[in-house]
Design an enzyme around this catalytic site. Structure first.
Site, PDB file in Angstrom:
ATOM      1  N   ASP A 209      -2.805   3.046   6.741  1.00 32.25           N
ATOM      2  CA  ASP A 209      -2.740   3.787   5.478  1.00 32.25           C
ATOM      3  C   ASP A 209      -1.689   4.886   5.530  1.00 32.25           C
ATOM      4  O   ASP A 209      -0.885   5.049   4.612  1.00 32.25           O
ATOM      5  CB  ASP A 209      -4.105   4.413   5.152  1.00 32.25           C
ATOM      6  CG  ASP A 209      -5.205   3.373   5.108  1.00 32.25           C
ATOM      7  OD1 ASP A 209      -4.885   2.169   5.079  1.00 32.25           O
ATOM      8  OD2 ASP A 209      -6.382   3.766   5.117  1.00 32.25           O
TER       9      ASP A 209
ATOM     10  N   SER B  76      -6.495   4.533  -0.459  1.00 29.46           N
ATOM     11  CA  SER B  76      -6.050   5.514   0.530  1.00 29.46           C
ATOM     12  C   SER B  76      -5.578   6.835  -0.054  1.00 29.46           C
ATOM     13  O   SER B  76      -4.512   7.352   0.286  1.00 29.46           O
ATOM     14  CB  SER B  76      -4.919   4.935   1.386  1.00 29.46           C
ATOM     15  OG  SER B  76      -5.392   3.854   2.079  1.00 29.46           O
ATOM     16  N   SER B  77      -6.395   7.383  -0.929  1.00 29.25           N
ATOM     17  CA  SER B  77      -6.054   8.705  -1.469  1.00 29.25           C
ATOM     18  C   SER B  77      -6.052   9.746  -0.348  1.00 29.25           C
ATOM     19  O   SER B  77      -5.239  10.677  -0.364  1.00 29.25           O
ATOM     20  CB  SER B  77      -7.028   9.101  -2.564  1.00 29.25           C
ATOM     21  OG  SER B  77      -8.344   8.990  -2.099  1.00 29.25           O
ATOM     22  N   SER B  78      -6.920   9.584   0.641  1.00 26.25           N
ATOM     23  CA  SER B  78      -6.958  10.587   1.714  1.00 26.25           C
ATOM     24  C   SER B  78      -5.704  10.507   2.578  1.00 26.25           C
ATOM     25  O   SER B  78      -5.124  11.540   2.940  1.00 26.25           O
ATOM     26  CB  SER B  78      -8.228  10.461   2.562  1.00 26.25           C
ATOM     27  OG  SER B  78      -8.336   9.171   3.088  1.00 26.25           O
TER      28      SER B  78
ATOM     29  N   GLY C 179     -10.364   2.416  -2.326  1.00 36.78           N
ATOM     30  CA  GLY C 179      -9.711   1.694  -1.232  1.00 36.78           C
ATOM     31  C   GLY C 179      -8.198   1.763  -1.332  1.00 36.78           C
ATOM     32  O   GLY C 179      -7.487   0.944  -0.756  1.00 36.78           O
TER      33      GLY C 179
ATOM     34  N   HIS D 267      -8.383  -4.774   8.726  1.00 37.99           N
ATOM     35  CA  HIS D 267      -9.095  -4.456   9.975  1.00 37.99           C
ATOM     36  C   HIS D 267      -8.353  -5.004  11.203  1.00 37.99           C
ATOM     37  O   HIS D 267      -8.967  -5.321  12.222  1.00 37.99           O
ATOM     38  CB  HIS D 267     -10.544  -4.964   9.936  1.00 37.99           C
ATOM     39  CG  HIS D 267     -11.379  -4.200   8.952  1.00 37.99           C
ATOM     40  ND1 HIS D 267     -11.985  -3.012   9.259  1.00 37.99           N
ATOM     41  CD2 HIS D 267     -11.661  -4.431   7.653  1.00 37.99           C
ATOM     42  CE1 HIS D 267     -12.626  -2.560   8.182  1.00 37.99           C
ATOM     43  NE2 HIS D 267     -12.438  -3.402   7.193  1.00 37.99           N
ATOM     44  N   THR D 268      -7.064  -5.156  11.065  1.00 39.27           N
ATOM     45  CA  THR D 268      -6.260  -5.610  12.197  1.00 39.27           C
ATOM     46  C   THR D 268      -5.524  -4.448  12.849  1.00 39.27           C
ATOM     47  O   THR D 268      -5.129  -4.541  14.001  1.00 39.27           O
ATOM     48  CB  THR D 268      -5.211  -6.642  11.738  1.00 39.27           C
ATOM     49  OG1 THR D 268      -4.617  -6.147  10.543  1.00 39.27           O
ATOM     50  CG2 THR D 268      -5.828  -7.986  11.470  1.00 39.27           C
TER      51      THR D 268
HETATM   52  C1  GLA Z   1      -9.133   1.632   6.110  1.00 35.92           C
HETATM   53  C2  GLA Z   1      -8.509   2.271   7.348  1.00 35.92           C
HETATM   54  C3  GLA Z   1      -7.286   1.479   7.838  1.00 35.92           C
HETATM   55  C4  GLA Z   1      -7.619  -0.006   7.984  1.00 35.92           C
HETATM   56  C5  GLA Z   1      -8.327  -0.534   6.738  1.00 35.92           C
HETATM   57  C6  GLA Z   1      -8.801  -1.946   6.907  1.00 35.92           C
HETATM   58  O1  GLA Z   1      -8.258   1.707   5.021  1.00 35.92           O
HETATM   59  O2  GLA Z   1      -8.118   3.586   7.077  1.00 35.92           O
HETATM   60  O3  GLA Z   1      -6.803   2.008   9.038  1.00 35.92           O
HETATM   61  O4  GLA Z   1      -8.364  -0.236   9.136  1.00 35.92           O
HETATM   62  O5  GLA Z   1      -9.436   0.273   6.382  1.00 35.92           O
HETATM   63  O6  GLA Z   1      -7.728  -2.812   7.047  1.00 35.92           O
END
Ligand code: GLA
Length: 379
Positions: free
Chosen positions: A171, A124-126, A122, A34-35
């Protein structure tokens, strides 16, 4: 990828020709959560789990796609502006629209794709799907003239404009820029990045998936971002990247208790990424691990994006002497990422499986990840 053969067969049956094969990867993030949308640092790497697509131009102004995993066909016209209903089609539609919006070329094409990135974990498949198509359409129709940062932004804008997720750049960046054996420290404000070799001798990096699904689309993710932006405005800075704890404390009265905690996490996390980079250079995995636990604590207590199952997995890791463990990705379910000494690995995995199953009635899934290449054309 195992499904490659199936993709080729189905493409041939469906479209009676052969196309070009492209792939892009899912990602992990060692630390820096979340940075990204706060202009801070992230530390991701692409992993050996992919979306793979065979694609060929079809000489029309229509796109025809078949998703093997959804067992579903879809099509849309390149002039159309109505967003499709099916979630998976939105990603591809969005990528096409965003390329066109930037003055790039997209002509009609046929595609068949499949993936082995677990959905909702979590990983990041999308972003991998967006990156795979952005990379492919750049290669097929734009002589690779769109630079790689812009390809990542095309994926990110797809999330913003077609999927309702105001995500950061991490991602899509990781999926496009990933390199075998390397993590990347990205400064999300300047977009400068550096590759860090990652091969922690004597340790394994393992993901434990709670199999609790989060859907960022309906999740409070956007609300977290709004909190951060509100605090940044109050502090008079562009993003929380430019804030420190003294500044935050001097404005404490003007900020809600909840927003204060959100910002406290982000400010702390910014420093933790830098600490981890330094520690990695010294081979100091104990410090890496310590910071990972601190991140978990912050994500759970201050940022409130954890859940019972993930806190449970984190506690088991601690009990088993795992060096570092934390929630990975946006949160609200998905995986923990764990840095564990080789000799403690078996016990940790067995204990996590047994205790988690006893508590929640289903086994967690275990993924050993290998840091791999991001978007590419396959042979
Ligand atoms: C998701 C979002 C990213 C990032 C993370 C948290 O994966 O797509 O951009 O903010 O959450 O770090």
């Amino acid at each position: 990828m195992k499904k490659e053969k199936e993709i080729r067969e189905i493409f041939k049956t469906h479209f009676e020709k052969e196309g070009t094969m492209y792939a892009s990867a899912g990602r992990i993030n060692l630390i820096g959560e979340h940075t990204d949308y706060n202009g801070g640092f992230v530390f991701p790497g692409a992993i050996d789990k992919y979306i793979m697509a065979e694609i060929a131009p079809n000489g029309t102004d229509h796109v025809r796609i078949y998703s093997i995993d959804m067992n579903e066909p879809a099509s849309f016209g390149l002039e159309e502006t109505d967003i499709p209903n099916a979630q998976w089609v939105k990603y591809i539609f969005g990528v096409c629209r965003e390329i066109i919006k930037r003055g790039g070329q997209v002509r009609g094409f046929d595609a068949v794709f499949a993936g082995d990135i677990p959905l909702g974990a979590g990983l990041s498949s999308s972003a991998a799907l967006e990156s795979c198509f952005a990379y492919a359409l750049n290669d097929l129709f734009n002589e690779n003239k769109i630079d790689k940062f812009e390809l990542a932004r095309i994926g990110q804008s797809t999330e913003h404009n077609y999927c309702g997720v105001n995500c950061g750049i991490m991602d899509q960046f990781a999926s496009i820029f990933g390199k075998k054996g390397y993590l990347m420290r990205l400064d999300c404000r300047s977009m400068d990045f550096e590759y860090y070799p990652f091969n922690p001798e004597g340790y394994k990096l393992v993901l434990v998936d709670s199999v609790v699904k989060h859907e960022l689309v309906d999740s409070p993710y956007n609300k977290r971002r709004e909190s951060c932006e509100r605090v940044a405005r109050t502090l008079g800075v562009e993003t929380l990247r430019d804030a420190d704890m003294d500044m935050l404390d001097s404005h404490k009265q003007e900020i809600s208790e909840e927003d204060y905690r959100r910002a406290r996490f982000v400010i702390g996390e910014k420093q933790r990424v830098l600490d981890v980079c330094d520690a990695l250079e010294r081979g100091d995995y104990e410090t890496v691990g310590k910071r990972m636990y601190e991140t978990h604590e912050g994500l759970s207590q201050d940022y409130e994006v954890s859940c019972e199952e993930l806190d449970f997995l984190n506690a088991i890791a601690k009990e088993c002497g795992v060096t570092g463990s934390r929630i990975m990705g946006g949160g609200f379910g998905g995986c923990t990422i764990n840095l564990v000494k080789d000799n403690l690995y078996d016990n940790f995995i067995n204990t996590a499986k047994t205790k988690f199953t006893k508590q929640y009635g289903h086994e967690p899934k275990i993924y050993d990840v290998v840091i791999s290449d991001g978007a590419h054309k396959c042979n």
